[in-house]
Motif scaffolding. Sequence first.
Motif, PDB file in Angstrom:
ATOM      1  N   LYS A  37     -12.614   1.881  -4.464  1.00  0.00           N
ATOM      2  CA  LYS A  37     -13.553   2.139  -3.367  1.00  0.00           C
ATOM      3  C   LYS A  37     -13.044   3.332  -2.557  1.00  0.00           C
ATOM      4  O   LYS A  37     -12.264   3.182  -1.613  1.00  0.00           O
ATOM      5  N   ASP A  38     -13.494   4.519  -2.953  1.00  0.00           N
ATOM      6  CA  ASP A  38     -12.974   5.734  -2.317  1.00  0.00           C
ATOM      7  C   ASP A  38     -13.543   5.966  -0.928  1.00  0.00           C
ATOM      8  O   ASP A  38     -13.150   6.912  -0.244  1.00  0.00           O
ATOM      9  N   TRP A  39     -14.455   5.111  -0.493  1.00  0.00           N
ATOM     10  CA  TRP A  39     -14.996   5.229   0.862  1.00  0.00           C
ATOM     11  C   TRP A  39     -14.134   4.492   1.898  1.00  0.00           C
ATOM     12  O   TRP A  39     -14.422   4.532   3.083  1.00  0.00           O
ATOM     13  N   ILE A  40     -13.070   3.831   1.425  1.00  0.00           N
ATOM     14  CA  ILE A  40     -12.101   3.235   2.348  1.00  0.00           C
ATOM     15  C   ILE A  40     -11.120   4.323   2.761  1.00  0.00           C
ATOM     16  O   ILE A  40     -10.502   4.979   1.913  1.00  0.00           O
ATOM     17  N   LEU A  41     -10.969   4.549   4.037  1.00  0.00           N
ATOM     18  CA  LEU A  41     -10.043   5.567   4.543  1.00  0.00           C
ATOM     19  C   LEU A  41      -8.600   5.077   4.375  1.00  0.00           C
ATOM     20  O   LEU A  41      -8.325   3.884   4.511  1.00  0.00           O
ATOM     21  N   PRO A  42      -7.645   5.967   4.083  1.00  0.00           N
ATOM     22  CA  PRO A  42      -6.270   5.549   3.829  1.00  0.00           C
ATOM     23  C   PRO A  42      -5.581   5.027   5.087  1.00  0.00           C
ATOM     24  O   PRO A  42      -5.883   5.436   6.205  1.00  0.00           O
ATOM     25  N   LEU A  43      -4.646   4.121   4.874  1.00  0.00           N
ATOM     26  CA  LEU A  43      -3.836   3.603   5.977  1.00  0.00           C
ATOM     27  C   LEU A  43      -2.910   4.699   6.473  1.00  0.00           C
ATOM     28  O   LEU A  43      -2.268   5.400   5.692  1.00  0.00           O
ATOM     29  N   GLU A  44      -2.825   4.839   7.775  1.00  0.00           N
ATOM     30  CA  GLU A  44      -1.988   5.882   8.373  1.00  0.00           C
ATOM     31  C   GLU A  44      -0.547   5.389   8.527  1.00  0.00           C
ATOM     32  O   GLU A  44       0.072   5.518   9.589  1.00  0.00           O
ATOM     33  N   ASP A  45      -0.025   4.793   7.499  1.00  0.00           N
ATOM     34  CA  ASP A  45       1.348   4.277   7.468  1.00  0.00           C
ATOM     35  C   ASP A  45       1.662   3.941   6.021  1.00  0.00           C
ATOM     36  O   ASP A  45       0.786   4.010   5.161  1.00  0.00           O
ATOM     37  N   GLU A  46       2.902   3.569   5.772  1.00  0.00           N
ATOM     38  CA  GLU A  46       3.294   3.205   4.413  1.00  0.00           C
ATOM     39  C   GLU A  46       4.014   1.858   4.426  1.00  0.00           C
ATOM     40  O   GLU A  46       4.880   1.619   5.267  1.00  0.00           O
ATOM     41  N   ILE A  47       3.650   0.991   3.482  1.00  0.00           N
ATOM     42  CA  ILE A  47       4.335  -0.281   3.317  1.00  0.00           C
ATOM     43  C   ILE A  47       5.080  -0.196   1.996  1.00  0.00           C
ATOM     44  O   ILE A  47       4.471  -0.089   0.931  1.00  0.00           O
ATOM     45  N   LYS A  48       6.388  -0.237   2.046  1.00  0.00           N
ATOM     46  CA  LYS A  48       7.203  -0.091   0.839  1.00  0.00           C
ATOM     47  C   LYS A  48       7.399  -1.443   0.177  1.00  0.00           C
ATOM     48  O   LYS A  48       7.468  -2.476   0.841  1.00  0.00           O
ATOM     49  N   GLY A  49       7.521  -1.422  -1.136  1.00  0.00           N
ATOM     50  CA  GLY A  49       7.776  -2.644  -1.867  1.00  0.00           C
ATOM     51  C   GLY A  49       6.678  -2.967  -2.852  1.00  0.00           C
ATOM     52  O   GLY A  49       5.807  -2.143  -3.139  1.00  0.00           O
ATOM     53  N   LEU A  50       6.723  -4.197  -3.383  1.00  0.00           N
ATOM     54  CA  LEU A  50       5.735  -4.619  -4.373  1.00  0.00           C
ATOM     55  C   LEU A  50       4.413  -4.969  -3.716  1.00  0.00           C
ATOM     56  O   LEU A  50       4.363  -5.438  -2.584  1.00  0.00           O
TER      57      LEU A  50
END
Length: 485
Positions: free
Chosen positions: A472-485
């Motif tokens: 769903k490319d209409w979802i804007l990206p999260l302005e942060d990063e969650i590392k891990g699985l």
Amino acid sequence: MKSAIHTYLNKTTSAAPLSVFRIGFGLMMLYSIIRFWAHGWINSLYLEPSFHFSYYGFEWVQPLGSFTYVIFAICGIAAFFVALGFKYRIAIVVFFLSFTYIELMDKTTYLNHYYFISMLSFLLIFLPAARYFSIDNLARSRFTALRLVKTAQQSTPQIPRWTIDGIKLLLSTVYFYAGLAKLNSDWLLKAMPLKLWLPSKYDIPLLGNLMEQEWVHYAFSWSGMLYDLFIPFLLLYRKTRLLAFAAVVIFHVMTRVLFPIGMFPFVMIISTVVFFDAQVQEKIISFLRRVLLCLKRVVKPLWPNALGLLATKHVLVSKEKRHTYKELEITYRKYIIPVLVVFFTVQLLLPWRYLAYPGELFWTEEGYRFSWRVMLMEKMGSSQFKIVDGTGESFYIDNTDFLTSFQEKQMSYQPDFILQYAHFLGDHYKAQGYKNVQVYVDSYVALNGRLSQLYVDQSVDLYQIKESFQHKDWILPLEDEIKGL
């Protein structure tokens, strides 16, 4: 390799663990259905809403009005028959179909443990769970002359070992994958979302003050991860089994006290009993016999002969010959084994499907469901929809006109809900006579204590987007990063 597999498949073990599991499973499911009914949730979740959020590909599964109660009744009766071991094969198939239909009626009610019950009941269809201590087993016993005799040499039927190991494997998969899912920076390095949830439990007796301590939040996060990862192995190892079971009880009781997750903790406690040896299971069955014997003395049983035979240590024999059980041969084993191999392959691979999608899993939720990710995030959202017609005129929607408060909450931060609701609104207003309907949304979502941010591209007409398994490319990206699985 082929020889080792053949040898394993021919190994046998006592049927007692599988019988105890069947009884516990059936009774827990019966109680769950009664509880769901008694709380009025059938009406509030399935009958009151005018619109239901369907699973992609299962749009045809819908509540049946007042007949929805019939589905629940059938499910409850089937669960009771499973516990009794009465017409077991039919009962477990009916339970699987009715329970899964209930689960698919509205994804607003999705919980990991509902999915677990569906998968477990599907597995039980192929297992000889009514081989011992069941009405079916009594009905299968045929003798020319029947009488009761006491014996100290009563034998327990033998069943293929893999039938019990299959349940252990499914339980271990649930736990281990839940542990893997906790290997992320939010859970381990920020103690999220427990840092948000635990302080609200300040009023719990004895533990309330601790719930506000930050070190407790991290202790719960790390211990929860370690518990899920290692508890299957500790249960499998005989020397640590009793200690591991104590940990299971403590963990799930604490979970039930802290969080409103229904019957799941008790289902998992009862299910892990299957890891114990046959001697322990026989003691449980002996206890159940005594309970049934007491019931027989105070009430007239529905099936007098069956109950009388179950509630005694006597066994059926012919005139001079004690009855001994033969090793069970699984009918259609050459078909059942491949089905179960495919089943477990899907269970092991399905949780990894999120790797096929770009973006942050907790944010997009593409591949999040059906992957044993339990209580990993706290999302809150606000989604306001705008209808634009062909003349350029527009107006905003009051979601309470179409959704219950629970549905609106779930819809506000889950992208597939947002898309499905947008299509419902588009169809609704198109039917009202509006031309060239367009549907836009102003959606803001907060994840695990972060500030809310714009969630959906405001320029995208969601009514033109078709649901699919594509990203769903209409979802804007999260302005942060969650590392891990």
